[in-house]
Design a protein around this motif. Structure first.
Motif, PDB file in Angstrom:
ATOM      1  N   GLN A   8      35.187 112.236  67.829  1.00 29.49           N
ATOM      2  CA  GLN A   8      36.259 111.960  66.882  1.00 29.49           C
ATOM      3  C   GLN A   8      36.454 110.466  66.616  1.00 29.49           C
ATOM      4  O   GLN A   8      36.215 109.620  67.482  1.00 29.49           O
ATOM      5  N   ASP A  86      39.201 111.527  61.757  1.00 32.29           N
ATOM      6  CA  ASP A  86      39.500 112.901  62.187  1.00 32.29           C
ATOM      7  C   ASP A  86      40.972 113.095  62.521  1.00 32.29           C
ATOM      8  O   ASP A  86      41.555 114.134  62.215  1.00 32.29           O
ATOM      9  N   ALA A 126      45.721 108.779  55.163  1.00 34.73           N
ATOM     10  CA  ALA A 126      44.932 109.806  55.840  1.00 34.73           C
ATOM     11  C   ALA A 126      44.609 110.955  54.896  1.00 34.73           C
ATOM     12  O   ALA A 126      43.459 111.426  54.828  1.00 34.73           O
ATOM     13  N   MET A 130      41.137 112.748  54.011  1.00 34.19           N
ATOM     14  CA  MET A 130      40.919 114.036  54.664  1.00 34.19           C
ATOM     15  C   MET A 130      40.838 115.193  53.670  1.00 34.19           C
ATOM     16  O   MET A 130      40.077 116.140  53.874  1.00 34.19           O
ATOM     17  N   GLY A 136      40.977 117.542  59.116  1.00 31.78           N
ATOM     18  CA  GLY A 136      41.637 116.380  59.684  1.00 31.78           C
ATOM     19  C   GLY A 136      43.030 116.744  60.181  1.00 31.78           C
ATOM     20  O   GLY A 136      43.601 117.769  59.789  1.00 31.78           O
ATOM     21  N   VAL A 181      43.556 120.540  56.212  1.00 34.15           N
ATOM     22  CA  VAL A 181      44.201 119.405  56.859  1.00 34.15           C
ATOM     23  C   VAL A 181      45.483 119.890  57.529  1.00 34.15           C
ATOM     24  O   VAL A 181      46.271 120.630  56.929  1.00 34.15           O
TER      25      VAL A 181
END
Length: 340
Positions: A8, A86, A126, A130, A136, A181
């Motif tokens: 990760q 991740d 993020a 993702m 994620g 996600v």
């Protein structure tokens, strides 16, 4: 799970002190790479050195999470140098310890910009990366104070309440979109972090967490567990967190009066504040001193190294099976005796 985690790439905001620093240490033993987002150069260098010593690739980045552009640029650099993100952990925060009447509007605004908008900026950065991959995990580091406001921390409590609402709205949207996600939130108890030595305070005595106090390593284990189990909308850490949330749901007026009577004294140690103490509201605490504050604060002797509630929460499925199985065996034993 550990082998999977070793591949990760993890981003941690507020990575150089307190809970964020403890989370870095947890991931340094199990992730391939960790990106450290914080303002202070001394803390970043020390945290990166710790992570590298543990065998993890570390990327320290000077970032003020209140600045959306800085956060987005940092996310780009993480993916360029470490690879796809991740896990993103939002843990950065600041605060002002004072009655609301003694907090200047610009100070209140700054706390909200870091503690709420910093989480929004991190989450947005993020998600932008993702969502196209449909995978994620985003972890919001919260607090029992996301549900229960306390005196002397109005700006911090307001921000954490807002993060809670933001988290719930976003989770519903991701579920609606059937997104891969995941977003989850960890509600923490009082934690022995350096913030009580660097937070802007107008209290006559040294600020302290509302007891009982837990070590940041307990909180870090809860955060990493939440990242590993993001389908749960929320994770509670510490029996005091559970007790606070239940009491506030059942009798909030009683809790108001209790905190009005005891909340001021309970958040101040028996020593007077140092007038020369640093304050990290506008600048990092390690900026002038070059000091690395680490994960723990000054309340080691009063802090707990483990939480039985957290242990049970992380094993609730197994414990439920054990309870049901034990009850079935007991019922069978009673039935057998009756037949005899």
């Amino acid at each position: 799970m550990r082998n999977a985690a070793r591949s990760q790439v993890v981003v941690i905001t507020g990575a150089t002190g307190g809970v964020g620093r403890a989370v870095v240490r947890e991931y340094a033993r199990r992730a391939r790479g960790v990106a450290l987002l914080a303002r202070g150069r001394a803390g970043l260098e020390a945290t990166a050195k710790e992570a590298r010593t543990a065998g993890c690739e570390a990327l320290p980045l000077e970032v003020d999470v209140a600045d959306e552009e800085q956060v987005s640029d940092a996310a780009d650099e993480v993916e360029e140098r470490l690879g796809p993100i991740d896990v993103w952990v939002n843990a950065a925060f600041t605060s002002v310890f004072a009655p609301f009447s003694q907090i200047a509007p610009e100070e209140f605004r700054r706390v909200v910009e870091v503690d709420l908008l910093g989480f929004v900026h991190g989450t947005n950065a993020a998600l932008e990366r993702m969502r196209p991959r449909d995978r994620g995990t985003i972890v919001q580091v919260g607090s029992a104070l996301a549900y229960r406001g306390v005196p002397l921390q109005s700006a911090y409590c307001a921000s954490k309440h807002a993060v809670q609402g933001f988290h719930e709205s976003l989770r519903c949207e991701l579920l609606h979109d059937r997104s891969g996600v995941r977003v989850t939130m960890v509600q923490l108890p009082a934690v022995n972090t350096p913030q009580f030595s660097w937070v802007l305070s107008r209290l006559p005595k040294h600020p302290q967490p509302l007891p009982p106090i837990f070590q940041p390593e307990v909180a870090a284990r809860a955060v990493v567990h939440a990242a590993d189990h993001p389908r749960r909308r929320e994770h509670w850490c510490g029996g005091s967190t559970v007790g606070t949330l239940i009491a506030n749901a059942v009798a909030p007026g009683v809790v108001d009066r209790y905190l009005a009577r005891y909340g001021y004294a309970a958040q101040q140690a028996d020593v007077f504040s140092d007038p020369g103490r640093p304050a990290n509201l506008w600048a990092p605490a390690d900026g002038a001193s070059g000091r690395d504050y680490g994960a723990r604060g000054v309340f080691d002797e009063r802090s707990r190294n483990r939480s039985w509630q957290l242990w049970a929460s992380q094993r609730h499925g197994s414990l439920a099976v054990a309870v049901v199985g034990g009850a079935a065996l007991a019922a069978a034993a009673v039935s057998r005796r009756r037949r005899l």
